[in-house]
Motif scaffolding. Structure first.
Motif, mmCIF file in Angstrom:
data_model
loop_
_atom_site.group_PDB
_atom_site.id
_atom_site.type_symbol
_atom_site.label_atom_id
_atom_site.label_comp_id
_atom_site.label_asym_id
_atom_site.label_seq_id
_atom_site.Cartn_x
_atom_site.Cartn_y
_atom_site.Cartn_z
ATOM 1 N N LEU A 1 -3.254 1.614 3.379
ATOM 2 C CA LEU A 1 -2.281 0.746 2.717
ATOM 3 C C LEU A 1 -0.871 1.287 2.937
ATOM 4 N N ARG B 1 -1.726 1.678 8.822
ATOM 5 C CA ARG B 1 -2.396 0.389 9.040
ATOM 6 C C ARG B 1 -2.150 -0.123 10.468
ATOM 7 N N LYS C 1 2.890 14.453 8.170
ATOM 8 C CA LYS C 1 2.145 14.452 6.908
ATOM 9 C C LYS C 1 2.755 13.437 5.936
ATOM 10 N N LEU C 2 4.084 13.348 5.971
ATOM 11 C CA LEU C 2 4.796 12.398 5.100
ATOM 12 C C LEU C 2 4.611 10.995 5.682
ATOM 13 N N THR C 3 3.995 10.103 4.915
ATOM 14 C CA THR C 3 3.760 8.770 5.465
ATOM 15 C C THR C 3 4.718 7.745 4.843
ATOM 16 N N PRO D 1 5.559 3.802 3.136
ATOM 17 C CA PRO D 1 4.965 2.664 2.427
ATOM 18 C C PRO D 1 5.104 1.381 3.248
ATOM 19 N N ILE D 2 4.281 0.409 2.911
ATOM 20 C CA ILE D 2 4.533 -0.966 3.356
ATOM 21 C C ILE D 2 5.567 -1.495 2.381
ATOM 22 N N PRO E 1 7.921 -3.803 0.089
ATOM 23 C CA PRO E 1 7.698 -5.117 -0.526
ATOM 24 C C PRO E 1 8.749 -6.152 -0.102
ATOM 25 N N ILE E 2 8.418 -7.390 -0.358
ATOM 26 C CA ILE E 2 9.319 -8.503 -0.051
ATOM 27 C C ILE E 2 9.642 -9.255 -1.329
ATOM 28 N N LEU F 1 13.223 1.247 0.460
ATOM 29 C CA LEU F 1 12.253 2.013 -0.351
ATOM 30 C C LEU F 1 11.413 2.945 0.519
ATOM 31 N N MET F 2 12.101 3.769 1.245
ATOM 32 C CA MET F 2 11.486 4.705 2.187
ATOM 33 C C MET F 2 11.798 6.130 1.720
ATOM 34 N N GLU G 1 2.005 -10.025 8.018
ATOM 35 C CA GLU G 1 0.903 -9.941 7.043
ATOM 36 C C GLU G 1 1.328 -10.465 5.673
ATOM 37 N N ILE H 1 3.070 -0.554 -2.936
ATOM 38 C CA ILE H 1 2.001 0.422 -3.138
ATOM 39 C C ILE H 1 2.579 1.731 -2.632
ATOM 40 N N PRO I 1 3.131 5.430 -1.190
ATOM 41 C CA PRO I 1 2.330 6.254 -0.275
ATOM 42 C C PRO I 1 1.934 7.601 -0.886
ATOM 43 N N LEU J 1 1.190 11.709 0.116
ATOM 44 C CA LEU J 1 1.303 12.807 1.074
ATOM 45 C C LEU J 1 0.260 13.855 0.718
ATOM 46 N N LEU K 1 9.405 5.937 -4.917
ATOM 47 C CA LEU K 1 9.819 4.923 -3.936
ATOM 48 C C LEU K 1 9.676 3.518 -4.530
#
Lengths: 348, 348
Positions: free
Chosen positions: A43, A47, A61-63, A65-66, A68-69, A86-87, A202, B66, B68, B70, B86
């Motif tokens: 998620l 993805r 290691k730091l991922t 988020p998807i 939001p809209i 929001l990163m 998506e 959602i 993320p 780590l 975030l």
């Protein structure tokens, strides 16, 4: 494979810039359907791993988020704000940095150089620190104290340069201690930013227009590339790509005499990927719009009143939307995507 | 249905606090499996709509990502940091505010009151502004200028109170112009924060421990409630809930004489939901740990070096982890969840 957009030369390995000085594009092939290629167990940005030119074992290691809209109907037009701010480092740049870091890890590169006055620098400093890579950051001397403090907190090695943004760029390019990975050139950066298009598809399906703050073009070109992938895999529609620029720094439309101070994040008068952007504009039947400080200030106010805490450069795309709306550019019911690129928390 | 945890009285309609002054808990019933109840078409908080006591037509327009995770292996222990910062207003509070706003819209409430010195206030101001609801925010006079400016930018009506945090609370409670929706009491707030547990379960499955910064207990209780839902629906394991508090403000463990200055977000000596938290600690075989400023400062430094830009209160949970690790509290291979609650961009 990387291909030079100027001389046509191709490279199989890691490369930031062509030997001829031209910009490179990553060219990959994929078979299957978009849905079939999705890694639905994730998620977050993973993805879309099947679409990224990297090896899973080298992922940072730091991922990410998807994002939001937020959908709003404005005078009959369906506007979709994508909250790219929001990163982890507060801007969309983390998408490009994420893929770049995976490549650096794969190559075993431990020392890099970047020139930037803002979000790209913070993004690199954050991911580099997290992965134990040493980052040299070249910035203009007049960069705000807050940004400098943040870079130092992340233990980036900050090199302050007296002079214009282009002089900072030249100094970084000729620096010999770390591999130069400027996002102005770096083809992996665009591989990261293209994930925005996948998420949009998506989340809300096809859109008719994408209004994108455009300086060096990292987001503009990434989005376009992602939409082209979706067209190839899914028959999805490519939106009309609208490049939004700050007055006085236009590279894709007529240069104004007036100079925008608020659009600082896209104040790049000579972006190396200019030809590539013009091609995207033409192919997508798009346009270039430039906006001034008065409209940007008004746009920030309106965005905040919608609960969107963004920095001034982010507001340029909404300012352009308002201008085009007044011109009667959009039909009723049209779907317009506006990525909001940088967090306002940093500038408070 | 809402049930008072003190007198046992139940309410069917909207209510923030019991007539007896006790705290309310929302009690709902759900049938089916967790997976079956998921709204998989959404890649944001709406994925968990079936678990929330609200009507879809009243959802706030501004939605939540959602967040993320780590993962880091630290001395043989698998630590999972969840990046709750975030969020649109920079903290986990947006989860509680999101559900609360949906309830306010459903009830047609247009004017509300909250007391807070930080993240909860900013979160409410942002969502209220976005939905055209007037927010009265009571804050201590010594609140930082940056926070005040941000609240005013969002056009919240700020009431500054001379005195302690408890005096601010009393003033807000007796204020008669807006409905008082303090997150210390508000049962809908916890319905929002429980979504964190659902996300964790989708992202990494069961965890063994959850270390949670705990003042009024909104996140601690929300997480616990979410894990209990997962146990009921899926037979999932409830982690041992570790409440982390700041020295001098402990409500669940022995009060220290030393006073933490850095853990300001959880400096709540008499939280109304204290009994409920003690019950969760006991039921989950958990514990309470308190940390001081020296450990917090060291924890912030380490978090930043992992690429996690958080505010000091967020670092308390990691400081507690380090303390427990040294004590030999965790077995090798244990999975430990640490939610990181607030963004460091605000304090830069």
């Amino acid at each position: 494979m990387l291909k030079c957009l100027r001389c046509g030369r191709t490279y199989e390995g890691f490369k930031i810039m062509c030997e001829c000085g031209g910009v490179l594009e990553y060219i990959g092939e994929r078979e299957g359907s978009f849905k079939g290629l999705l890694r639905e167990e994730f998620l977050d940005v993973r993805r879309y791993l099947s679409f990224l030119p990297l090896k899973e074992e080298f992922l940072p290691k730091l991922t990410l988020p998807i994002t939001p809209i937020l959908g709003r109907k404005i005078e009959g037009v369906n506007v979709f704000f994508k909250l790219e701010y929001l990163m982890p480092s507060g801007s969309f740049k983390d998408r490009g940095t994420y893929v770049t870091l995976a490549k650096l890890k794969e190559e075993g590169i431990r020392e890099v150089t970047l020139d930037s006055s803002g979000n790209a620098a913070l993004s690199l400093a954050l991911f580099a620190k997290s992965e134990g890579i040493h980052a040299h950051i070249f910035i203009p001397k007049h960069t705000s104290e807050g940004k400098k403090r943040l870079l130092k907190l992340l233990e980036a090695e900050v090199h302050e340069v007296e002079g214009s943004r282009m002089e900072v760029h030249e100094r970084a390019r000729s620096f010999r201690e770390g591999i130069y990975i400027s996002h102005w050139y770096n083809p992996y950066f665009i591989e990261g930013t293209k994930t925005t298009a996948y998420e949009v598809y998506e989340q809300i399906g096809n859109v008719d227009y994408a209004l994108v703050p455009t300086g060096s073009g990292t987001l503009f070109l990434g989005l376009y590339k992602g939409f082209k992938d979706l067209e190839a895999l899914e028959g999805a529609r490519i939106p009309r790509m609208i490049a939004v620029q700050g007055r006085g720094y236009e590279s894709l439309c007529k240069r104004s005499k007036e100079k925008s101070r608020l659009a600082e994040g896209i104040a790049i008068p000579e972006p190396p990927r200019r030809e590539q952007m013009l091609k995207a504009l033409k192919e997508s039947n798009g346009a270039c719009v430039s906006v001034g400080d008065e409209e940007i200030a008004e746009a920030i106010k309106e965005l905040i009143s919608m609960g969107l805490l963004v920095e001034p450069t982010s507001a340029t795309a909404y300012a352009a939307f308002k201008f085009l709306l007044e011109e009667g550019y959009f039909e009723k019911g049209t779907k317009v995507l506006i990525p909001l690129t940088g967090s306002g928390l940093k500038s408070v």
